[in-house]
Design an enzyme around this catalytic site. Structure first.
Site, PDB file in Angstrom:
ATOM      1  CG  HIS A  10      -2.010   0.893   1.106  1.00  0.00           C
ATOM      2  ND1 HIS A  10      -1.968   2.372   1.459  1.00  0.00           N
ATOM      3  CD2 HIS A  10      -3.148   0.730   0.726  1.00  0.00           C
ATOM      4  CE1 HIS A  10      -3.190   2.875   1.107  1.00  0.00           C
ATOM      5  NE2 HIS A  10      -4.110   2.110   0.741  1.00  0.00           N
ATOM      6  CG  ASP A  47      -8.657  -4.796  -2.694  1.00  0.00           C
ATOM      7  OD1 ASP A  47      -9.728  -4.643  -2.220  1.00  0.00           O
ATOM      8  OD2 ASP A  47      -7.786  -3.893  -3.008  1.00  0.00           O
TER       9      ASP A  47
HETATM   10  N1  ACO Z   1       3.905  -7.576  -4.615  1.00  0.00           N
HETATM   11  C1  ACO Z   1       5.361  -7.773  -4.988  1.00  0.00           C
HETATM   12  N2  ACO Z   1       5.967  -6.395  -4.397  1.00  0.00           N
HETATM   13  C2  ACO Z   1       5.233  -5.412  -4.460  1.00  0.00           C
HETATM   14  C3  ACO Z   1       3.994  -5.536  -4.185  1.00  0.00           C
HETATM   15  C4  ACO Z   1       3.273  -6.499  -4.324  1.00  0.00           C
HETATM   16  N3  ACO Z   1       1.938  -6.619  -4.079  1.00  0.00           N
HETATM   17  N4  ACO Z   1       3.679  -4.115  -3.866  1.00  0.00           N
HETATM   18  C5  ACO Z   1       4.784  -3.477  -4.008  1.00  0.00           C
HETATM   19  N5  ACO Z   1       5.792  -4.354  -4.062  1.00  0.00           N
HETATM   20  C6  ACO Z   1       7.198  -3.729  -4.321  1.00  0.00           C
HETATM   21  C7  ACO Z   1       7.399  -2.871  -5.517  1.00  0.00           C
HETATM   22  O1  ACO Z   1       7.692  -3.923  -6.714  1.00  0.00           O
HETATM   23  C8  ACO Z   1       8.731  -1.961  -5.019  1.00  0.00           C
HETATM   24  O2  ACO Z   1       9.836  -2.911  -5.180  1.00  0.00           O
HETATM   25  P1  ACO Z   1      11.298  -2.140  -5.669  1.00  0.00           P
HETATM   26  O3  ACO Z   1      11.329  -1.224  -4.521  1.00  0.00           O
HETATM   27  O4  ACO Z   1      12.379  -3.354  -5.509  1.00  0.00           O
HETATM   28  O5  ACO Z   1      10.900  -1.565  -7.002  1.00  0.00           O
HETATM   29  C9  ACO Z   1       8.192  -1.765  -3.637  1.00  0.00           C
HETATM   30  O6  ACO Z   1       7.477  -2.842  -3.153  1.00  0.00           O
HETATM   31  C10 ACO Z   1       7.554  -0.480  -3.465  1.00  0.00           C
HETATM   32  O7  ACO Z   1       6.206  -0.653  -4.455  1.00  0.00           O
HETATM   33  P2  ACO Z   1       5.597   0.538  -5.086  1.00  0.00           P
HETATM   34  O8  ACO Z   1       5.339  -0.061  -6.341  1.00  0.00           O
HETATM   35  O9  ACO Z   1       6.553   1.762  -5.173  1.00  0.00           O
HETATM   36  O10 ACO Z   1       4.482   1.086  -4.201  1.00  0.00           O
HETATM   37  P3  ACO Z   1       3.378   1.936  -4.711  1.00  0.00           P
HETATM   38  O11 ACO Z   1       3.144   2.742  -3.495  1.00  0.00           O
HETATM   39  O12 ACO Z   1       3.640   2.618  -5.674  1.00  0.00           O
HETATM   40  O13 ACO Z   1       2.204   0.869  -4.980  1.00  0.00           O
HETATM   41  C11 ACO Z   1       0.476  -0.875  -4.615  1.00  0.00           C
HETATM   42  C12 ACO Z   1       1.148   0.431  -3.992  1.00  0.00           C
HETATM   43  C13 ACO Z   1      -0.085  -0.128  -6.175  1.00  0.00           C
HETATM   44  C14 ACO Z   1      -0.771  -0.801  -3.809  1.00  0.00           C
HETATM   45  C15 ACO Z   1       1.357  -1.864  -4.891  1.00  0.00           C
HETATM   46  O14 ACO Z   1       1.694  -2.175  -3.588  1.00  0.00           O
HETATM   47  C16 ACO Z   1       0.859  -3.101  -5.742  1.00  0.00           C
HETATM   48  O15 ACO Z   1       0.915  -3.084  -6.502  1.00  0.00           O
HETATM   49  N6  ACO Z   1      -0.113  -3.965  -4.744  1.00  0.00           N
HETATM   50  C17 ACO Z   1      -0.873  -5.121  -5.357  1.00  0.00           C
HETATM   51  C18 ACO Z   1      -1.936  -4.598  -6.012  1.00  0.00           C
HETATM   52  C19 ACO Z   1      -3.057  -4.355  -4.911  1.00  0.00           C
HETATM   53  O16 ACO Z   1      -3.088  -5.097  -3.962  1.00  0.00           O
HETATM   54  N7  ACO Z   1      -3.645  -3.204  -4.747  1.00  0.00           N
HETATM   55  C20 ACO Z   1      -4.772  -2.605  -3.771  1.00  0.00           C
HETATM   56  C21 ACO Z   1      -4.331  -1.626  -2.727  1.00  0.00           C
HETATM   57  S1  ACO Z   1      -5.426  -1.467  -1.810  1.00  0.00           S
HETATM   58  C22 ACO Z   1      -6.441  -0.282  -2.475  1.00  0.00           C
HETATM   59  O17 ACO Z   1      -6.371   0.416  -3.290  1.00  0.00           O
HETATM   60  C23 ACO Z   1      -8.166  -0.467  -2.402  1.00  0.00           C
END
Ligand code: ACO
Length: 426
Positions: A314, A372
Site C-alpha cells: 500500500h 483486498d
Molecule cells: N507484490 C510484490 N512486490 C510489491 C508489491 C506486491 N503486491 N507491492 C509493492 N511491491 C514492491 C514494488 O515492486 C517495489 O519494489 P522495488 O522497490 O524493488 O521496486 C516496492 O515494493 C515499493 O512498491 P511501489 O510499487 O513503489 O508502491 P506503490 O506505493 O507505488 O504501490 C500498490 C502501491 C499499487 C498498492 C502496490 O503495493 C501493488 O501493486 N499492490 C498489489 C495490488 C493491490 O493489492 N492493490 C490494492 C491496494 S489497496 C486499494 O487500492 C484498495
C-alpha cells in the site's frame, strides 16, 4: 514554521510557509512555488504531494490506523451500521439515536429506485461485459436523469445529490450482475434494510438457484447482513486514494457530480486499486495449493518477472492495513458462527500471508496484506460472484466519493486540477 529553498546556482532564497496538519506530518505550502521562484516540483504518482486539505478520513500509515471524522474504524465497525457511517461522512454527525438512524436509512431506501428507461438501457450491454464498465456507464447515464444536480448551490441540493446516488448505487450495481447472468431485472424491496436489499437484489431468482430448485423465499441470514454491513463500512472512505483523487480532479472542472463519480468508478476498477479484490481470488485459485506458495513468492522476487502478490502493499500503510486486520478477524468469526469459507483458498491465503510476512523482500519493503486480501474470501462466502467484488467496493465507497466531492466543490479556493509536466521532448 517556514522552509527556505536555496537555488545553489544563483544563491536566490525562497521562503515557504508550512501548514500544520491536525494529525500527521506537516506540509510545505508550495502553491506559489512557480509564481515566486519560476520552478516547479516534480512528483510523479504524487507520493509527496497533497492536492487538498481534508477533514474526512485520516490514515496513520506507520501505526496502521484509520479514522473517519475522528472515529477509529474499529469503533465504527463494532458499534455502528454502514448507513450510520454514511450519515457521519455526509453530515459530520452520527445519528444520535435509533430513530435518527432509521430516518436516514428510510430516506436511502425510498430513493433506491431507478427510472425504468435506465433499467432497460442495461440490456443494451453485451452480457459478458465487465460489471465495472457497465456500472461506470450507468452512473454517467444517471446524470441525464438528474441534470439539476449540475448546480449544487445549497446544502439541500448537495445532500439530495449525494443521498440519491448512495441510495441508487446498489440498485445499479446489482442490475449489472443480473444483466450478466440473464436474470430478470427486479426493483429494490424497500421493506428490507439497505444492506439486506443488496443481497436480495443479487439473489432473487438467479439461474443458479433455480437450477437447484431453490425458488420461493430468498434466504438471507442476519449474520450475512451484518458481515456485508461491516465490509461496506471498511470501504467507505480512504483519504486521497487514486479513485477519490480522480473524483476530485474531475469535479474541479465543474462537471456534473455523477460524471465525476463515474470517473471514480473507472479508476477503482484498475487491478492496482479496487480491482485487486477480484484479482486476489483469481490469484489464490491460480496458486491452487499450499505446496505452490513458495514458488509464487519466488516469482515476486524475480526481477525479470512482473508478477506481484495481489492484496499486498500500500502507498500509505507501511504496517498491517487495519481494514485487513478487521476482515481477517471477521472471517474467523463468521466461520465460527457457521458461514462456510472455501477451506482450500483459506488455507492458501493463510500460507501466502505466513510466508510473505517472514520473507526479507516483504519485510524490507513493508509489504503487508491490504483490504483486498481478505475481503474476497468473505464476499465469496456470502455467495457474491468474483466479478462482482469490485462493484461491492463501489457500493461502499460511493459515500466517501460524495463526501470528498462536496468538500472539494464547497471550498471557494479550489482551482481546476491542472498539474504541470517536465517536458523532455523535441
Ligand atoms: N507484490 C510484490 N512486490 C510489491 C508489491 C506486491 N503486491 N507491492 C509493492 N511491491 C514492491 C514494488 O515492486 C517495489 O519494489 P522495488 O522497490 O524493488 O521496486 C516496492 O515494493 C515499493 O512498491 P511501489 O510499487 O513503489 O508502491 P506503490 O506505493 O507505488 O504501490 C500498490 C502501491 C499499487 C498498492 C502496490 O503495493 C501493488 O501493486 N499492490 C498489489 C495490488 C493491490 O493489492 N492493490 C490494492 C491496494 S489497496 C486499494 O487500492 C484498495
Amino acid at each position: 514554521m517556514s522552509i527556505t529553498l536555496i537555488n545553489n546556482e544563483t544563491n536566490e532564497k525562497f521562503e515557504f510557509e508550512t501548514i500544520n496538519c491536525t494529525r500527521g506530518p506537516n506540509a510545505i505550502d508550495f502553491s506559489k512555488l512557480f509564481e515566486t521562484s519560476g520552478i516547479f516540483s516534480y512528483d510523479p504518482g504524487y507520493a509527496s504531494t497533497a492536492g487538498c486539505k481534508s477533514t474526512i478520513s485520516y490514515i496513520d500509515g506507520k501505526k496502521g490506523e484509520l479514522y473517519y471524522k475522528g472515529y477509529p474504524i474499529e469503533e465504527l465497525v463494532a458499534k455502528y451500521k454502514y448507513v450510520d457511517v454514511c450519515k457521519l461522512l455526509l453530515t459530520d454527525q452520527l445519528p444520535q439515536n435509533d430513530t435518527e438512524s432509521l430516518e436516514f436509512e428510510l430516506e436511502l431506501r425510498h430513493r433506491s429506485f431507478i427510472h425504468r428507461t435506465l433499467m432497460n438501457m442495461f440490456s443494451a450491454f453485451p452480457t459478458n461485459a465487465h460489471p465495472m464498465a457497465k456500472l461506470s456507464s450507468g452512473v454517467s447515464i444517471l446524470s441525464t436523469f438528474y441534470f439539476d444536480h449540475a448546480k449544487m448551490d445549497s446544502e439541500e441540493d448537495r445532500q439530495t445529490m449525494a443521498r440519491r446516488i448512495v441510495a441508487k448505487i446498489p440498485t445499479l450495481a446489482t442490475i449489472c450482475y443480473r444483466n450478466e447472468i440473464g436474470a430478470p431485472i427486479i426493483h429494490p424491496d424497500i421493506s428490507r434494510s439497505y444492506i439486506e436489499n443488496i443481497l436480495f437484489m443479487l439473489r432473487a431468482y438467479p439461474h443458479e438457484r433455480l437450477k437447484h430448485g431453490l425458488h420461493g423465499e430468498v434466504e438471507i441470514t442476519p449474520l450475512e447482513v451484518e458481515a456485508l454491513d461491516k465490509i461496506l463500512t471498511l470501504h467507505a472512505d480512504h483519504g486521497q486514494n487514486a479513485s477519490t483523487t480522480t473524483v476530485r480532479n474531475v469535479a474541479s472542472t465543474g462537471v456534473h457530480p455523477y460524471a465525476a463519480i463515474s470517473a471514480g468508478i473507472s479508476a477503482l476498477w484498475g487491478h492496482l486499486h479496487g480491482g485487486a479484490n477480484e484479482k486476489v481470488l483469481n490469484q489464490l485459485e491460480e496458486i491452487g495449493d499450499v505446496k505452490n506458495v513458495d514458488q509464487y513468492i519466488a516469482r515476486v522476487k524475480d526481477k525479470n518477472d512482473s508478477f506481484k502478490l495481489m492484496g499486498f502493499g500500500h502507498r500509505v500503510y507501511k504496517s498491517y492495513d487495519p481494514r485487513a486486520k478487521i476482515l481477517k478477524r471477521l472471517k474467523d468469526d463468521l466461520q465460527a458462527k457457521g458461514i462456510k469459507m472455501n477451506p482450500k483458498l483459506d488455507e492458501i491465503a493463510a500460507k501466502v500471508e505466513e510466508v510473505a510476512l517472514k520473507d526479507d523482500y516483504f519485510i524490507e519493503r513493508n509489504l503487508y496484506p491490504n483490504v483486498d486480501f481478505y475481503s474476497g474470501t468473505i464476499l465469496r462466502a456470502l455467495q457474491i460472484p468474483v466479478r462482482f467484488f469490485t462493484p461491492v467496493f463501489v457500493i461502499g465507497r460511493t459515500v466517501g466519493w460524495c463526501a470528498q466531492l462536496l468538500e472539494h466543490v464547497k471550498n471557494a479556493q479550489v482551482r481546476i486540477a491542472r498539474p504541470r509536466q517536465v517536458y523532455i521532448g523535441k
